[in-house]
Design a protein around this motif. Structure first.
Motif, PDB file in Angstrom:
ATOM      1  N   VAL A  23      60.658  -7.914  30.462  1.00 18.09           N
ATOM      2  CA  VAL A  23      61.238  -8.348  31.735  1.00 18.09           C
ATOM      3  C   VAL A  23      61.470  -9.852  31.648  1.00 18.09           C
ATOM      4  N   HIS A  27      59.583 -14.339  29.090  1.00 18.08           N
ATOM      5  CA  HIS A  27      59.610 -12.921  29.442  1.00 18.08           C
ATOM      6  C   HIS A  27      58.188 -12.387  29.592  1.00 18.08           C
ATOM      7  N   TYR A  66      65.744  -6.413  32.380  1.00 17.08           N
ATOM      8  CA  TYR A  66      64.743  -5.933  31.429  1.00 17.08           C
ATOM      9  C   TYR A  66      65.434  -5.109  30.337  1.00 17.08           C
TER      10      TYR A  66
END
Length: 263
Positions: free
Chosen positions: A190, A228, A258
């Motif tokens: 993500v 991330h 994502y």
């Protein structure tokens, strides 16, 4: 039953030696469909070792302890295990015979006569002094055994000895656990998201799917990668796929960017 690992030795904590047991035990367990639940590193401190073992003996955990079972002054594990259980140290007769056979073998290889009553060889017998009621763990390297107390297994610090002894314990005493709970894992990366924004989704997933665990591994990024979070679910295969689908749906609802992680 949780599987634990205790690694003992000042040389590990000082950096004089690099621990090899942790990654190897992970490998040995994974090959049998098992996972490590916890690990602790301890110094050659009898008080701390005793306190740790007293705590772990009070559980139903399977525990492997590596190191500190020799006969030098910095080897405290045998006495600490006995103290933790409130039992006396006693000379294990079969363990004694194994050590004496090893002494005779070494003497023959050197072309000498073995003197089993010499102070040096009598001192070696300390390696067969265990808490009363201990069982032996065979050592294929030199036949000087480790010992077991319940589901606690004590092996030397030397990898060439410890690893086959741990394998023997697993295959001899705990084969019934192999692949009993096969596990799977699914994850996504993500991008540019805050963990705090993802926490409600994580809590909801663990509430809805009691057979899985949610994990979150943030990365601050560098010149080559963006910031991330590796976000995923692991656990019982029959729940992982459903939980992963719910995770992705939740990320879509948050309009998060994502991408799936390939395993």
């Amino acid at each position: 039953m949780t599987i634990g690992l205790i690694i003992i030795g000042d040389e590990i904590l000082s950096g004089k030696r690099v621990d090899q047991h942790f990654p190897k035990v992970l490998q040995l367990l994974a090959a049998r469909g098992l996972q490590l639940g916890w690990a602790e590193y301890l110094p050659d401190d009898p008080v701390r070792i005793t306190a740790t073992l007293r705590r772990t003996f009070a559980t139903s955990d399977i525990v492997f302890s590596c190191g500190g079972i020799g006969a030098t002054p910095d080897d405290h594990t045998r006495a600490a295990a006995a103290a933790a259980l409130g039992r006396p140290l006693v000379l294990h007769e079969e363990g004694k015979r194994n050590i004496q056979a090893r002494i005779v073998q070494m003497a023959r290889e050197a072309g000498n006569e073995a003197d089993l009553a010499s102070p040096e060889n009598l001192h070696r017998l300390k390696m067969a002094e265990f808490a009363e009621g201990a069982a032996l763990i065979p050592n294929p390297y030199n036949n000087i055994a480790g010992f077991a107390l319940g589901t606690h297994y004590f092996v030397p610090g030397f990898p060439v000895m410890a690893w086959p002894m741990i394998e023997w314990v697993l295959d001899t005493h705990h084969a019934d656990l192999f692949n009993r709970e096969p596990r799977s894992e699914r994850a996504v990366l993500v991008y540019e998201a805050a963990e705090s924004a993802l926490t409600p989704l994580m809590v909801a997933l663990e509430t809805s799917f009691p057979g899985i665990k949610v994990f979150s591994l943030p990365s601050v990024g560098d010149a080559r990668t963006r910031r991330h979070i590796e976000l995923g679910v692991k656990g019982a295969p029959d729940q992982v796929e459903s939980a992963f689908a719910r995770l992705c749906a939740g990320l879509d609802a948050l309009r998060a960017e994502y991408h799936p992680v390939d395993r």
